[in-house]
Design an enzyme around this catalytic site. Structure first.
Site, mmCIF file in Angstrom:
data_model
loop_
_atom_site.group_PDB
_atom_site.id
_atom_site.type_symbol
_atom_site.label_atom_id
_atom_site.label_comp_id
_atom_site.label_asym_id
_atom_site.label_seq_id
_atom_site.Cartn_x
_atom_site.Cartn_y
_atom_site.Cartn_z
ATOM 1 N N GLY A 178 0.685 -1.172 0.008
ATOM 2 C CA GLY A 178 -0.153 0.012 -0.076
ATOM 3 C C GLY A 178 0.832 1.288 0.018
ATOM 4 N N ASP A 228 3.069 4.300 -1.540
ATOM 5 C CA ASP A 228 3.282 4.854 -2.765
ATOM 6 C C ASP A 228 4.656 5.184 -3.178
ATOM 7 O OD1 ASP A 228 0.479 4.871 -2.940
ATOM 8 O OD2 ASP A 228 0.220 6.791 -1.857
ATOM 9 N N HIS A 282 16.114 13.506 -12.742
ATOM 10 C CA HIS A 282 15.296 12.414 -12.772
ATOM 11 C C HIS A 282 14.740 12.238 -11.336
ATOM 12 C CE1 HIS A 282 17.961 10.128 -16.111
ATOM 13 N NE2 HIS A 282 16.725 10.662 -16.304
ATOM 14 N N ASP A 292 14.533 10.011 -9.186
ATOM 15 C CA ASP A 292 15.260 9.410 -7.950
ATOM 16 C C ASP A 292 16.472 10.452 -7.452
ATOM 17 O OD1 ASP A 292 16.529 8.968 -10.452
ATOM 18 O OD2 ASP A 292 17.701 7.413 -9.653
ATOM 19 N N HIS A 293 16.393 11.586 -8.067
ATOM 20 C CA HIS A 293 17.194 12.665 -7.541
ATOM 21 C C HIS A 293 16.440 14.133 -7.123
ATOM 22 C CE1 HIS A 293 21.117 10.535 -8.960
ATOM 23 N NE2 HIS A 293 20.137 10.053 -9.520
ATOM 24 N N HIS A 309 24.305 12.348 -19.558
ATOM 25 C CA HIS A 309 23.409 11.324 -18.854
ATOM 26 C C HIS A 309 22.146 11.184 -20.015
ATOM 27 C CE1 HIS A 309 21.756 8.803 -15.911
ATOM 28 N NE2 HIS A 309 20.799 9.624 -15.423
ATOM 29 N N ASP A 361 29.189 7.248 -9.233
ATOM 30 C CA ASP A 361 28.003 6.410 -9.808
ATOM 31 C C ASP A 361 28.430 4.704 -10.127
ATOM 32 O OD1 ASP A 361 25.722 5.240 -11.287
ATOM 33 O OD2 ASP A 361 25.865 6.773 -13.003
ATOM 34 N N HIS A 381 23.900 5.087 -17.997
ATOM 35 C CA HIS A 381 25.150 4.999 -16.887
ATOM 36 C C HIS A 381 26.276 4.384 -17.574
ATOM 37 C CE1 HIS A 381 22.148 5.993 -13.649
ATOM 38 N NE2 HIS A 381 21.482 5.562 -14.331
ATOM 39 N N HIS A 407 25.363 5.109 -5.310
ATOM 40 C CA HIS A 407 24.222 5.204 -6.359
ATOM 41 C C HIS A 407 24.220 3.570 -6.786
ATOM 42 C CE1 HIS A 407 21.912 5.892 -9.693
ATOM 43 N NE2 HIS A 407 21.560 7.061 -9.163
ATOM 44 N N ASP A 419 2.099 7.255 2.154
ATOM 45 C CA ASP A 419 0.926 6.559 1.751
ATOM 46 C C ASP A 419 -0.092 7.417 1.650
ATOM 47 O OD1 ASP A 419 -1.022 4.709 1.406
ATOM 48 O OD2 ASP A 419 -0.736 3.620 3.298
#
Length: 558
Positions: A49, A51, A76, A78-79, A142, A196, A371, A393, A446
């Site tokens: 459940g 997010d 991105h 994730d950054h 990138h 990275d 990458h 990373h 959530d």
């Protein structure tokens, strides 16, 4: 003799090591903390459940007066995905390049934080004075434009954070990685390199993004009907090549999927996407054009249940259907953990009758990573020549592999630090060692709740999902402690009531006997009554069914 530093330099990650996603790295000297990136990650399968997941920033909020700013390396999720949550608790200046800032501003606008956030635009030539630390930058390649690496000049020495990078010799936007500046930084001397590790397990070099454009155009030419192409919305180089291939093959493009629509509009507004006039059409116009004149650019390359591609594959998209004979290109590699969802979407597309081009098994190279592979990671190590190396990373095996690459280019094992989130590397007077841990972990989001779902709630959800719940409702008399009504037993997700009447009648009898016995012994504290009912009923149900449902006794007095 040089003066000895009494202060220490601390380097630590609050996310992004031992995992893919939620990148957040910190460099602290005395009373100055610089934060690099503020990402999110998607939940693991046992996070029922949930997010999204963001880093625990408890250490930063406790030391908020020392945080000089958050530097973002590129746009991105994730950054940058954690920023709307982090900036609510940590209102510090935010530094980012033009495109990255454009993507961030769309997020902050949604979170009503645009007016209160101090946003400072930077480019590869910027120099920032942040307390005792000076930040400079260098261009990298990138899968999104405007990516930079960061060099932090501290009183102990220079700490370099590469950001996400590869060395693309023929970049789509002609923005070359600044090898000269990297070499200059390395020549002056790098104390510690954070680099990275995503592709540390992959030998050789990562292919150029330009090669993907050639393949995409080839697929467009051969396709007899419509082409649907799904990729990451933020892979703007890939999106540009879709528009270029459409122009070369005389096709119109429609964009579907909320994140893709957002990114295309922001990137074209800021001049990072070149879309010929009249090429973009609305989804409603798709069916009015000949099938071989249409490209549908979509989200959903990771098989996300609510994404545009998944809905089209299930024929539940409101505006666009995929028809037998259409060509579908999935131009992305599944993120670890998403393989099953992607596989399911591919199956459904084949079932419709589409020609699907996907994955490493496909004959065409419709995807390359953003990458660098092993040879590029070695090149970065050789350019920077750091005294100490901290792989970042990536999951632990990737960090470990990157450590071995560093050894292969001549670094000593004791100068390479494998870190988990919260681990600190302390450097004082040029000598590095592992320091004490700082507060770190996951904050689970959530719905609108941030951090209000913890391990106990997740454990309950897991239990409910495995064995269900049994609610036992009993009303007792206040005067004489007799049972006035019940016990009523309500079962959800445990057994189908109509087929298990015998079992539930026996459970009912056991609860009645237990309560009567306790009343006769003058035990009338609710806690004792509930515990006894749970224990006796739990034992009986396990013997009968080998299941352990959650048992909730509700006792009322009248």
């Amino acid at each position: 003799m040089s003066k000895k530093n009494i202060d220490k330099l601390l380097i630590f990650a609050l996310g992004g090591v031992g995992e893919i996603g939620k990148n957040m790295y910190c460099v602290q000297y005395a009373n100055d903390i610089i934060v690099i990136d503020s990402g999110l990650k998607f939940p693991e399968q046992d996070m029922l459940g949930i997010d999204i997941v963001i880093p625990d920033i408890g250490y930063l909020t406790e030391n908020r007066d020392k945080v000089r700013g958050i530097i973002i390396t590129h746009g991105h999720e994730d950054h940058i995905g954690g920023l709307p949550y982090v900036l609510k608790h940590l209102n510090v200046p935010l530094y980012a390049t033009k495109l990255t800032m454009g993507l961030i501003e769309a997020k902050l606008k949604e979170a009503n934080l645009l007016g209160t956030t101090n946003r400072i635009l930077i480019n590869a030539d910027s120099v920032l004075s942040l307390g005792t630390i000076t930040a400079t930058f260098f261009k990298t390649n990138h899968s999104i434009p405007d990516s930079v690496g960061v060099a932090l000049d501290t009183p102990e020495g220079v700490v370099v954070h590469t950001g996400d990078f590869k060395f693309d010799q023929t970049p789509v936007n002609d923005q070359y990685a600044d090898l000269h500046r990297m070499a200059e930084i390395g020549k002056k001397g790098v104390l510690a390199l954070l680099s990275d590790s995503t592709n540390a397990e992959r030998p050789g070099y990562t292919g150029s993004e330009r090669s993907v454009g050639i393949e995409i155009e080839e697929v467009f030419r051969k396709a007899k009907q419509r082409v649907v192409i799904a990729t990451f919305a933020s892979n703007i180089h890939r999106v540009q090549q879709v528009f270029d291939a459409a122009a070369a093959t005389n096709r119109k493009v429609t964009v579907i999927g909320r994140s893709m629509v957002n990114v295309v509009s922001i990137a074209s507004e800021l001049g990072y996407l070149n879309i010929p006039d009249g090429m973009l059409i609305e989804p409603e116009e798709v069916n009015k054009l000949a099938a071989d004149r249409v490209v549908i650019l979509s989200t959903g390359s990771q098989g996300e249940p609510m994404s545009a591609l998944t809905r089209m594959a299930r024929s539940t998209h409101r505006k666009v259907d995929i028809l037998p004979g259409d060509t579908v290109i999935i131009a992305a590699t599944p993120i670890p953990g998403n393989e099953r969802d992607v596989g399911r979407t591919v199956d459904e597309l084949f079932r419709i009758g589409a020609n699907v081009i996907y994955g490493p098994g496909s004959v065409t190279g419709v995807h390359v990573s953003g990458h660098g592979s092993q040879e590029e990671l070695k090149l970065m190590l050789n350019l920077m020549k750091p005294k100490y190396f901290i792989p970042i990373h990536g999951e632990y095996r990737m960090l470990r592999q990157h450590g071995l690459l560093a050894e292969s280019v001549g670094m000593a094992k004791e100068d390479i630090f494998m870190c988990d989130i919260g681990d600190t590397v302390e450097i004082q007077n040029g000598v590095a060692r592992k320091g004490s841990k700082v507060q770190s972990g996951n904050i689970l989001i959530d719905g609108l709740g941030v951090g209000d779902v913890g391990n106990i709630v997740l454990r309950d959800r897991k239990l409910l999902s495995q064995d269900g719940i049994l609610v036992v409702v009993v009303t007792l008399s206040k005067q004489d402690g007799k049972i006035l009504s019940g016990p009523d037993i309500i079962s959800r997700g445990f057994v189908y009531v109509r087929e298990s009447e015998g079992l539930l009648e026996e459970a009912n009898r056991i609860v009645t006997n237990t309560l009567t016995k306790l009343m006769n012994e003058n035990v009338n504290e609710w806690a004792s009554l509930k515990t006894n009912v749970k224990d006796v009923l739990g034992r009986f149900l396990y013997e009968q069914t080998r299941r352990r449902p959650m048992i909730l006794p509700i006792i009322m007095e009248v």
